[in-house]
Design an enzyme around this catalytic site. Structure first.
Site, PDB file in Angstrom:
ATOM      1  N   TYR A 145       0.802  -1.160  -0.039  1.00 52.69           N
ATOM      2  CA  TYR A 145      -0.158   0.051  -0.007  1.00 52.69           C
ATOM      3  C   TYR A 145       0.786   1.223  -0.449  1.00 52.69           C
ATOM      4  CZ  TYR A 145      -3.140   3.743   1.674  1.00 52.69           C
ATOM      5  OH  TYR A 145      -4.093   4.909   1.884  1.00 52.69           O
ATOM      6  N   GLU A 233      -3.488   7.605  -4.058  1.00 55.23           N
ATOM      7  CA  GLU A 233      -3.788   6.346  -3.182  1.00 55.23           C
ATOM      8  C   GLU A 233      -3.448   5.319  -4.254  1.00 55.23           C
ATOM      9  OE1 GLU A 233      -6.185   4.319   0.324  1.00 55.23           O
ATOM     10  OE2 GLU A 233      -7.392   4.803  -1.523  1.00 55.23           O
TER      11      GLU A 233
END
Length: 423
Positions: A145, A233
């Site tokens: 991530y 993101e």
């Protein structure tokens, strides 16, 4: 195989505690289709799945002949989630398909173009598909991530990463907070080589992949800065079995205040799937989001608007909308707000709840009276005003000779508007 999602379009989420609805702040964001976000990343040298776009059957036919990959993922381009499990209006199943046969590409694309795709997130009847993305399908051997976002606590951008990707980062933070790495970024320097390499190491990339991950991290910050994003993101930020570092799934939020210098980005917005009332409200500098209830709300301030919806819910009613007129509202804007609210056929009563701090309550009152007369309002109307010039405002309402129900308190207003539906 992971999908590459669109930029965030609209955030509005309601959770429930017992009978009380606790509503998060609704925000209008720029809507970009998946392929448009993908193109922005590609233009900044970021590793993504190769892709082509078809808007006609002929273009799909050409793609099948010239776009050569081992496996294709074919995705209908709409702004709603759940496309893979959606159904088209002619019975074709799924807005996302995989195939290794190039000859299947035109056939699948033809089943999507010109048809409406319905998912759990679309309006009833679905959304017309005008564009289909044909992309390279890739396997993922490991998921991490990575996000770059503006952070109030650090008064600037921060980089957040975790070696555990492909899941909600909130879940990771709850289970293993030590697996979350956060680094503030000097906006004058950007992401340094040392920061990029340290984050790549924390994400557990090894050897040459660590160097490539660091390069991609720096390019992602360049994208963040160049398009005036508030968040980029990447989840998952992954590696493939053949040793590639790829941004598989991205969500990009943009700063609406930078629209004047990001004309190319904002010109790509697809408004065809947006509620026409939201578009009208935005043109009037109002913040409107439709809901499923039958009590229209006109309020000033997001916090008061959410509290108004909550107390309506508490007393057994259902709000039909969020409508924040803001602190600098004019009589004309109030009039337009009423027109927007009443354009929703499910609205059976209206509650005006205003605390006059910056705004003069008389401005609201005059706007309400003019709107009621202008649109010949037939619905029950409850008004609660407090604050600046409230006495003058009440005189305006009482002198209008309109059947406006005045409320003395927040709770009194909610009770009266809910009760008006039963009369």
């Amino acid at each position: 195989m992971a999908a590459f999602s669109r930029s965030i379009g609209l955030c509005f989420r309601t959770t429930y505690r017992s009978k009380l609805a606790i509503t998060t702040v609704p925000v209008r964001w720029l809507n970009l289709q998946e392929y448009q976000s993908k193109k922005l990343m590609e233009d900044h040298g970021i590793n993504i799945q190769k892709f082509e776009v078809a808007t006609t059957p002929d273009e799909a036919e050409q793609i099948s002949k010239t776009f050569k990959v081992n496996e294709y993922v074919i995705k209908a381009q709409i702004l709603a989630g759940g496309r893979g499990k959606g159904t088209f209006d002619h019975g074709f199943k799924g807005g996302v398909h995989l195939t290794k046969n190039p000859a299947d590409v035109p056939t699948i694309v033809k089943e999507m173009l010109g048809h409406k795709l319905a998912t759990k997130q679309t309006k009833k009847g679905g959304v017309l598909v005008k564009t289909v993305m044909v992309a390279q399908a890739l396997d993922i051997s490991r998921e991490t991530y990575l996000a770059i976002l503006m952070d109030r606590a650090h008064s600037g951008p921060v980089m957040v990463g975790s070696p555990y990707g492909g899941m909600d980062i909130e879940e990771v933070a709850a289970k293993d907070p030590n697996a979350i790495f956060t680094y503030p970024i000097d906006i004058n320097k950007g992401v340094t080589d040392a920061q990029a390499k340290k984050m790549a190491a924390n994400l557990e990339f090894k050897g040459p992949l660590q160097d490539e991950a660091a390069i991609q991290i720096k390019k992602l910050y360049d994208l963040f800065a160049n398009v005036d994003a508030t968040q980029v993101e990447i989840n998952p930020f992954g590696e493939t079995p053949d040793g590639q570092v790829v941004c598989f799934d991205a969500k990009i939020n943009f700063d609406d205040n930078a629209k004047f210098r990001q004309e190319d980005v904002f010109s790509m917005e697809d408004i065809s799937e947006i509620d026409v009332r939201e578009i009208k409200a935005a043109s009037c500098n109002l913040n409107y989001i439709g809901m499923e209830g039958n009590i229209g709300c006109l309020v000033n301030g997001a916090g008061l608007a959410m509290a108004t919806m909550d107390i309506i819910k508490l007393h057994g009613g259902e709000p039909a909308n969020f409508l924040d007129v803001g602190g600098g509202v004019t009589e004309k804007q109030v009039h337009e707000a009423f027109k927007i609210i009443t354009s929703d056929e499910q609205v059976k009563a209206i509650l005006v709840n205003v605390f006059g701090g910056i705004v003069d309550c008389a401005t609201i009152a005059n706007g309400v009276v003019n709107a009621c007369k202008g649109i010949q309002l037939k619905l029950p109307l409850v008004v609660r005003l407090e604050g600046t010039n409230v006495i003058g405002a009440k005189n305006v309402l009482e002198g209008s000779n309109l059947p406006i129900v005045m409320a003395d308190s927040f709770e009194d207003a909610a009770q009266k508007v809910v009760a008006s539906l039963k009369q």
